[in-house]
Motif scaffolding. Structure first.
Motif, PDB file in Angstrom:
ATOM      1  N   THR A  89       0.918  -1.231   0.028  1.00  0.00           N
ATOM      2  CA  THR A  89      -0.061   0.097   0.109  1.00  0.00           C
ATOM      3  C   THR A  89       0.828   1.272  -0.091  1.00  0.00           C
ATOM      4  N   ARG A  90       2.231   1.160   0.193  1.00  0.00           N
ATOM      5  CA  ARG A  90       3.025   2.456   0.006  1.00  0.00           C
ATOM      6  C   ARG A  90       3.498   2.679  -1.333  1.00  0.00           C
ATOM      7  N   GLY A  91       3.510   1.563  -2.254  1.00  0.00           N
ATOM      8  CA  GLY A  91       3.546   1.738  -3.556  1.00  0.00           C
ATOM      9  C   GLY A  91       5.034   1.588  -3.949  1.00  0.00           C
ATOM     10  N   MET A  92       6.092   1.525  -2.865  1.00  0.00           N
ATOM     11  CA  MET A  92       7.429   1.182  -3.185  1.00  0.00           C
ATOM     12  C   MET A  92       7.971   0.160  -2.360  1.00  0.00           C
ATOM     13  N   THR A  93       8.775  -0.258  -3.042  1.00  0.00           N
ATOM     14  CA  THR A  93       9.473  -1.466  -2.336  1.00  0.00           C
ATOM     15  C   THR A  93      10.520  -1.060  -1.235  1.00  0.00           C
ATOM     16  N   ASP A  94      10.966  -2.097  -0.223  1.00  0.00           N
ATOM     17  CA  ASP A  94      11.999  -1.662   0.869  1.00  0.00           C
ATOM     18  C   ASP A  94      13.194  -1.202   0.095  1.00  0.00           C
ATOM     19  N   GLU A  95      13.522  -1.993  -0.963  1.00  0.00           N
ATOM     20  CA  GLU A  95      14.955  -1.980  -1.696  1.00  0.00           C
ATOM     21  C   GLU A  95      14.814  -0.489  -2.507  1.00  0.00           C
ATOM     22  N   ALA A  96      13.571  -0.053  -2.644  1.00  0.00           N
ATOM     23  CA  ALA A  96      13.431   1.276  -3.564  1.00  0.00           C
ATOM     24  C   ALA A  96      13.837   2.347  -2.479  1.00  0.00           C
ATOM     25  N   ILE A  97      13.402   2.250  -1.435  1.00  0.00           N
ATOM     26  CA  ILE A  97      13.434   3.211  -0.412  1.00  0.00           C
ATOM     27  C   ILE A  97      14.871   3.049   0.277  1.00  0.00           C
ATOM     28  N   ARG A  98      15.478   2.197   0.346  1.00  0.00           N
ATOM     29  CA  ARG A  98      16.836   2.187   0.597  1.00  0.00           C
ATOM     30  C   ARG A  98      17.810   3.005  -0.318  1.00  0.00           C
ATOM     31  N   THR A  99      17.428   2.519  -1.462  1.00  0.00           N
ATOM     32  CA  THR A  99      18.278   3.232  -2.548  1.00  0.00           C
ATOM     33  C   THR A  99      18.023   4.561  -2.691  1.00  0.00           C
ATOM     34  N   VAL A 100      16.919   5.239  -2.504  1.00  0.00           N
ATOM     35  CA  VAL A 100      16.735   6.642  -2.701  1.00  0.00           C
ATOM     36  C   VAL A 100      17.246   7.040  -1.591  1.00  0.00           C
ATOM     37  N   GLU A 101      17.367   6.695  -0.274  1.00  0.00           N
ATOM     38  CA  GLU A 101      17.926   7.330   1.080  1.00  0.00           C
ATOM     39  C   GLU A 101      19.440   7.262   1.037  1.00  0.00           C
ATOM     40  N   ASP A 102      19.750   6.199   0.054  1.00  0.00           N
ATOM     41  CA  ASP A 102      21.351   6.325  -0.326  1.00  0.00           C
ATOM     42  C   ASP A 102      21.687   7.335  -1.209  1.00  0.00           C
ATOM     43  N   CYS A 103      21.098   7.533  -2.120  1.00  0.00           N
ATOM     44  CA  CYS A 103      21.316   8.438  -3.179  1.00  0.00           C
ATOM     45  C   CYS A 103      20.982   9.842  -2.724  1.00  0.00           C
ATOM     46  N   GLY A 104      19.847   9.954  -1.984  1.00  0.00           N
ATOM     47  CA  GLY A 104      19.670  11.448  -1.925  1.00  0.00           C
ATOM     48  C   GLY A 104      18.997  12.345  -2.614  1.00  0.00           C
ATOM     49  N   ILE A 105      18.754  11.699  -4.005  1.00  0.00           N
ATOM     50  CA  ILE A 105      18.067  12.345  -4.938  1.00  0.00           C
ATOM     51  C   ILE A 105      17.064  11.244  -5.593  1.00  0.00           C
ATOM     52  N   LEU A 106      16.010  11.689  -6.079  1.00  0.00           N
ATOM     53  CA  LEU A 106      15.015  10.710  -6.881  1.00  0.00           C
ATOM     54  C   LEU A 106      14.415  11.659  -7.853  1.00  0.00           C
ATOM     55  N   PHE A 107      14.861  10.863  -9.224  1.00  0.00           N
ATOM     56  CA  PHE A 107      14.204  11.628 -10.411  1.00  0.00           C
ATOM     57  C   PHE A 107      13.175  10.664 -10.910  1.00  0.00           C
ATOM     58  N   LYS A 108      11.888  11.170 -10.818  1.00  0.00           N
ATOM     59  CA  LYS A 108      10.530  10.369 -11.096  1.00  0.00           C
ATOM     60  C   LYS A 108       9.719  10.868 -12.078  1.00  0.00           C
ATOM     61  N   GLY A 109       9.182   9.735 -12.685  1.00  0.00           N
ATOM     62  CA  GLY A 109       7.848  10.195 -13.594  1.00  0.00           C
ATOM     63  C   GLY A 109       6.510  10.295 -13.006  1.00  0.00           C
ATOM     64  N   PRO A 110       5.505  10.583 -13.456  1.00  0.00           N
ATOM     65  CA  PRO A 110       4.313  10.520 -12.789  1.00  0.00           C
ATOM     66  C   PRO A 110       3.834   9.222 -12.355  1.00  0.00           C
ATOM     67  N   MET A 111       3.129   9.078 -11.339  1.00  0.00           N
ATOM     68  CA  MET A 111       2.686   7.681 -10.682  1.00  0.00           C
ATOM     69  C   MET A 111       1.139   7.959 -10.296  1.00  0.00           C
TER      70      MET A 111
END
Ligand code: NAI
Length: 531
Positions: A89-111
């Motif tokens: 229900t959060r719409g993002m995997t735990d792996e995705a959360i870790r990667t975004v937090e590690d990178c510090g920048i997320l470039f995203k398309g519409p969802m």
């Protein structure tokens, strides 16, 4: 305001104090800093849903042609409808959360936001979870994008800074009675401070001379009043920038009638959401509005528009909004040279009349997403003739140095150590009694307490002790108890208020309760309309 050479139409110089262009040499480098210095700065990439993958592929294709992929590495992350479909229900995997937090920048398309099923907007979740507190959007007249204003020779160049975390976007909603639902509107002093400081810092970096605060403090005197007060307070640290304020309804009219009078507007979340879409309309629609969600640790760059399901998969989507958001992202990591080159190529393409189906001159055939991007690629190195070109800096070096990772969620505070005293309580009841009958019950309930019944209101309008027979009531009342004459504030704790609520709860369904307090002697609650 014409573009300042070198500044770029979609500027985003690093504005926060935790980021610097120069590498510190006096101390050991953190893993974040080492990453920033490597040939590849990594950025988490979520293509999105609907037209998302089409416009993201087109944007990356353009980045590749401009040599940007030699300097930036994009790490794909799983976010959006495919994750919701798996029951997350959060719409993002735990792996995705870790990667975004590690990178510090997320470039995203519409969802897309799933309707029903408990899934919340992933866009709102991401901004809130990572405290991307300030949503910065730039709106500018572009060549080849014809609007009522461009045809009238009115040049628009403004930005909106929207508070991104608080307000009604907390989604704190409850059903209170058969007929009443509430959504809590939360505005905090430190949350307001963060967005106002970001706005003024950005204005200073960009040479913006005047910042307005949009608000509705004439009606919501405490919440919008706080937002406005903090704006005025933070403005004092930026004396060279004129600070003005405007009530949001008047702002909307002014924006339609004379948009050129505004340079930067900072607003609470919901008002900012609405006003920024209005501003997008002034410059040709959501397809031309880039967006940066800036936080102290993590920032998100995204197109403003949605997934456009009606045109998804047809290869006709306009990628301009995502490309412009990408330019902001490049400037965020100090790649001003690449951003300027791309921006000039985009402006040159737009002024040549190349357009997708959603804008431009109908007498020339529209091109698809890829052909549009190919035209920009062909213009790399060219500069526009009808609008000022963006000056291309001689060199740029990626920079992205982050503040140290916090050890846990931080408590941010503005006011501390105010002296507070309980002086009563508001008790909210699910009942369809008449105001008079309810008042009789409530007066009996408070006989042996320090409190007296002072007001009953319904939908915020006073209905007892005085009121109008024309006021319509619903099945949800607020009853307010305040100190009896002669009772001194501070001589008892809140347990007396809770005990009163307990007594009332024996007779009625208590939906909620608010403690009434003074803060340094000032009432911390509003009066009912008519009180
Ligand atoms: P939308 O922005 O997707 O579409 C509105 C209209 O604009 C449609 O006619 C669409 O074809 C057109 N349009 C949008 N972007 C375009 C582009 N790049 N090129 C050409 N035409 C374009 O808004 P809608 O239909 O209300 O929302 C669809 C979905 O997108 C919903 O699930 C919504 O929750 C989501 N959404 C996501 C956002 C985000 O990820 N930041 C923002 C807004 C909506």
């Amino acid at each position: 305001m014409l573009p300042v050479p070198g500044r770029g139409v979609y500027p985003f110089p690093p504005a926060l104090s935790n980021r610097t262009r120069t590498r510190p040499t006096h101390k050991a480098l953190s893993p974040h800093e080492i990453r920033a210095m490597s040939a590849h700065l990594t950025i988490a990439l979520a293509p999105g849903d609907g037209i998302g993958p089409e416009i993201m592929n087109a944007t990356l294709d353009l980045f590749k042609a401009a040599g940007i992929l030699d300097r930036l590495a994009f790490v794909p992350v799983e976010m959006g409808s495919s994750v919701f479909a798996k029951g997350n229900t959060r719409g993002m995997t735990d792996e995705a959360i870790r990667t975004v937090e590690d990178c510090g920048i997320l470039f995203k398309g519409p969802m897309g936001t799933p309707t029903g099923g408990g899934g919340k907007s992933i866009n709102v979740t991401a901004r809130k979870m990572w405290n991307a507190h300030s949503n910065f959007r730039v709106f500018k007249t572009l060549p080849g994008v014809h609007t009522a204003y461009s045809k009238a020779g009115i040049h628009i160049d403004m930005s909106v800074v929207r508070e991104n975390i608080e307000d009604t976007y907390g989604g704190v909603e409850h059903r209170l009675s058969n007929d009443m639902i509430q959504c809590k509107r939360l505005i905090s002093a430190p949350g307001s401070d963060e967005v106002h400081r970001f706005a003024f810092q950005t204005a200073r970096k960009l040479g913006v001379k005047k910042v307005h605060c949009g608000h509705k403090a004439n009606i919501m005197k405490m919440t919008d009043g706080l937002f406005l007060d903090r704006f005025k307070h933070i403005a004092k640290d930026f004396p060279e920038i004129e600070a003005g304020d405007v009530i949001v309804d008047a702002l909307c009219m002014n924006l339609v009638v004379r948009p050129q009078q505004y340079q930067m507007i900072v607003l609470p979340n919901l008002q900012g959401d609405i006003v920024s879409d209005l501003c997008a309309g002034l410059v040709g629609g959501l397809g031309f509005a880039p967006s940066a969600n800036i936080g102290n640790h993590i920032s998100i760059f995204e197109a403003v528009h949605g997934t456009a399901p009606d045109i998804a998969g047809k290869g006709i989507a306009n990628p301009t909004s995502l490309i412009l958001s990408g330019l902001m992202m490049l400037r965020h990591v100090c790649m001003g040279r690449e951003a300027a080159t791309l921006e000039n190529a985009l402006l040159t393409t737009l002024e040549s009349g190349v357009h997708t189906g959603d804008f431009g001159d109908n007498s020339t055939p529209a091109v698809g997403t890829q052909a549009f991007v190919d035209a920009i690629k062909n213009n790399l190195g060219n500069t526009p003739k009808t609008v000022p070109a963006v000056e291309v800096p001689s060199a740029s070096e990626t920079c992205f140095i982050r503040a140290p990772k916090p050890t846990g969620p931080q408590v941010i505070r503005t006011f501390k150590n105010l002296v507070t005293h309980p002086v009563g309580c508001d008790i909210y009841l699910d009942t369809a009694l008449s105001p008079l009958a309810l008042a009789e019950e409530m007066q009996r309930a408070c006989v042996d307490t320090p409190f007296k019944l002072t007001v009953i209101s319904n939908r915020g309008t006073q209905v007892w002790p005085t009121g109008s027979v024309y006021t319509e009531c619903v099945d949800y009342y607020r009853v307010r108890f305040e100190l009896k004459d002669g009772v001194v504030p501070g001589t008892f704790g809140q347990s007396r208020c809770v005990a009163l609520m307990d007594k009332v709860a024996e007779m009625f369904t208590v939906c909620s309760y608010e403690l009434l307090r003074t803060f340094d002697g000032v009432k911390g609650y509003s009066l009912a309309q008519g009180q």
